[in-house]
Scaffold this motif. Structure first.
Motif, short mmCIF file in Angstrom:
data_model
loop_
_atom_site.label_atom_id
_atom_site.label_comp_id
_atom_site.label_asym_id
_atom_site.label_seq_id
_atom_site.Cartn_x
_atom_site.Cartn_y
_atom_site.Cartn_z
N THR A 40 0.90 -1.14 0.06
CA THR A 40 -0.12 0.05 0.02
C THR A 40 0.80 1.26 0.09
O THR A 40 0.58 2.34 -0.89
N VAL A 41 2.09 1.23 0.87
CA VAL A 41 2.75 2.25 0.93
C VAL A 41 3.53 2.62 -0.40
O VAL A 41 3.90 3.71 -1.00
N LYS A 42 3.98 1.43 -1.07
CA LYS A 42 4.69 1.63 -2.31
C LYS A 42 3.82 2.15 -3.49
O LYS A 42 4.08 2.53 -4.40
N GLY A 43 2.37 1.92 -3.42
CA GLY A 43 1.39 2.05 -4.41
C GLY A 43 1.62 3.77 -4.70
O GLY A 43 1.58 4.25 -5.59
N LEU A 44 1.98 4.60 -3.41
CA LEU A 44 2.14 5.87 -3.72
C LEU A 44 3.47 6.22 -4.75
O LEU A 44 3.64 7.12 -5.43
N GLU A 45 4.56 5.25 -4.32
CA GLU A 45 5.61 5.60 -5.20
C GLU A 45 5.48 5.23 -6.50
O GLU A 45 5.78 5.94 -7.74
N ARG A 46 4.55 4.15 -6.73
CA ARG A 46 4.41 3.71 -8.07
C ARG A 46 3.58 4.67 -8.99
O ARG A 46 3.87 4.92 -10.08
N ARG A 47 2.37 5.38 -8.20
CA ARG A 47 1.94 6.28 -9.03
C ARG A 47 2.76 7.65 -9.38
O ARG A 47 2.71 8.19 -10.30
N ASP A 49 5.90 7.62 -10.16
CA ASP A 49 6.79 7.03 -11.18
C ASP A 49 5.77 7.17 -12.46
O ASP A 49 6.33 7.40 -13.40
N GLU A 50 4.89 6.76 -12.58
CA GLU A 50 3.87 6.61 -13.69
C GLU A 50 3.29 7.91 -14.14
O GLU A 50 2.73 7.88 -15.06
N TRP A 51 3.26 9.00 -13.31
CA TRP A 51 2.54 10.05 -13.55
C TRP A 51 3.10 10.95 -14.86
O TRP A 51 4.47 10.93 -15.01
N GLY A 52 2.28 11.08 -15.56
CA GLY A 52 2.89 11.99 -17.17
C GLY A 52 3.52 10.89 -18.03
O GLY A 52 3.66 11.37 -19.41
N ARG A 53 3.36 9.57 -17.73
CA ARG A 53 3.82 8.82 -18.83
C ARG A 53 2.80 8.42 -19.79
O ARG A 53 1.56 8.57 -19.45
N ALA A 54 3.11 8.44 -21.16
CA ALA A 54 2.11 8.03 -22.01
C ALA A 54 1.72 6.61 -21.82
O ALA A 54 2.23 5.59 -21.35
N PRO A 55 0.39 6.30 -22.14
CA PRO A 55 -0.35 4.94 -21.76
C PRO A 55 0.20 3.88 -22.76
O PRO A 55 0.86 4.31 -23.76
N ALA A 56 0.36 2.73 -22.38
CA ALA A 56 0.95 1.74 -23.02
C ALA A 56 0.25 1.52 -24.23
O ALA A 56 -1.10 1.49 -24.14
N ALA A 172 -2.98 12.68 -8.64
CA ALA A 172 -1.89 11.95 -8.98
C ALA A 172 -1.16 11.11 -7.92
O ALA A 172 -0.75 10.01 -8.43
N VAL A 173 -1.12 11.44 -6.56
CA VAL A 173 -0.53 10.87 -5.52
C VAL A 173 -1.29 9.61 -5.35
O VAL A 173 -0.87 8.46 -5.06
N LEU A 174 -2.66 10.05 -4.93
CA LEU A 174 -3.69 9.09 -4.11
C LEU A 174 -4.48 8.09 -5.26
O LEU A 174 -5.16 7.28 -4.74
N GLY A 175 -4.67 8.54 -6.35
CA GLY A 175 -5.44 7.83 -7.34
C GLY A 175 -6.70 8.28 -7.52
O GLY A 175 -7.02 9.59 -6.93
N ARG A 223 10.65 11.17 0.41
CA ARG A 223 11.46 11.79 -0.52
C ARG A 223 11.21 12.22 -1.93
O ARG A 223 10.87 13.25 -2.53
N LYS A 224 10.44 11.04 -2.35
CA LYS A 224 9.93 11.27 -3.63
C LYS A 224 8.58 11.91 -3.75
O LYS A 224 8.35 12.80 -4.57
N LEU A 225 7.99 11.88 -2.62
CA LEU A 225 6.76 12.54 -2.46
C LEU A 225 7.02 13.91 -2.25
O LEU A 225 6.06 14.99 -2.93
#
Length: 302
Positions: A40-47, A49-56, A172-175, A223-225
């Motif tokens: 659950t905590v890593k879900g914040l980091e994953r969002r 990292d994925e913010w602003g990327r083009a969809p697959a 962007a952070v919490l979904g 730190r990332k947040l």
């Protein structure tokens, strides 16, 4: 997560039952709780990292193996049912013939260059230089931008269309569509408090193996947040320019409090846990909250 946070805070007997439940077929109870909370905590980091990327790119639809059966025959040039060819004696006759023989082409495509050229000649003869400059695309975009800002400033209509900094950052952070903060706050609280209580209640020492990963994960996510929040852009519709996001601040404070408790409890045992000095230094820096500015004290007039 809410019930687990209460257990981590108030119920020593149930905490001890979690630590001693090691005979499960699919692993100890602590391992399940640790996996769910840390993911659950890593879900914040994953969002982040994925913010602003083009969809697959999606896979193209498979082409049919057999061609579909034609429902109607193509139009032939000598078909008796088709309209007869009209002699090109006038512009109207030419247009009608083109519509019949080329259904995919419209008269507007042929007349567009002529109309555009005639309109330009008329505009040069009728409009003044100032009026011609006013109808240029750049000027029209400026007028539309000013009109949009005026609409955004209306107290009733504006908030509906404004994209505030806090709302966009929380999404962007919490979904989305629901930015639920309690899940992340309770996960961080439960994970850190169970780890701290394990120093006196975990007789088998299963928790201490995961403490270094918890500390490093909390440090990285904090730190990332903070970096993501400081560099997050403000939308042009946000007239208030307020860069506050209470939802993200609450989650960030929960992570900082949990990391501070872990550093204080396991700091003396960092060498045994294979935590380097750099790990502990980064963890202490990440766990610090910004000092609140003190209000000036009232002074008696002399």
């Amino acid at each position: 997560m809410w019930e687990l946070a209460f257990i981590a805070r108030d119920y020593a007997a149930r905490r001890q039952a979690i630590f001693e439940d090691i005979d499960r077929k699919d692993g100890p109870m602590w391992s399940h709780i640790y996996a769910v909370c840390i993911e659950t905590v890593k879900g914040l980091e994953r969002r982040i990292d994925e913010w602003g990327r083009a969809p697959a790119p999606t896979e193209p639809a498979p082409t049919p193996t057999q061609p579909r059966e034609r429902l109607s025959q193509p139009l032939r040039a000598n078909d008796v049912s088709a309209p007869r060819h009209v002699a090109k004696t006038s512009l109207v006759a030419n247009t009608v013939a083109q519509l019949v023989t080329s259904p995919g082409r419209t008269p507007a495509q042929d007349w567009a260059p002529v109309i555009k050229r005639k309109a330009g000649q008329v505009a040069d003869q009728v409009l003044t230089r100032q009026q011609r400059e006013a109808v240029q695309p750049e000027a029209l975009r400026g007028y539309l931008g000013t009109l949009s800002l005026r609409i955004m400033a209306l107290p009733v209509v504006g908030p509906v269309f404004q994209q505030s900094f806090g709302r966009r950052l929380a999404k962007a952070v919490l979904g989305s569509p629901y930015a639920e903060t309690s899940v992340y706050i309770n996960a961080a609280y439960a994970l850190s408090r169970l780890a701290v209580h394990s120093l006196t209640e975990d007789r088998y020492g299963n928790v201490q193996r995961d403490v270094p990963t918890i500390i490093r994960t909390f440090t990285t996510v904090i730190r990332k947040l903070e970096t993501f929040r400081d560099g997050f852009p403000t939308h042009w519709t946000d007239l208030s320019q307020n860069r506050q996001c209470p939802e993200v601040s609450e989650v960030l404070n929960a992570l900082k409090d949990g990391l501070a408790a872990l550093v204080e409890a396991f700091g003396p045992y960092s060498g045994d846990l294979r935590l380097s000095r750099a790990d502990m230094r980064l963890a202490r820096e990440a766990s610090q909250r910004p000092q609140e500015q003190r209000q000036p004290e009232m002074q008696q007039a002399g």
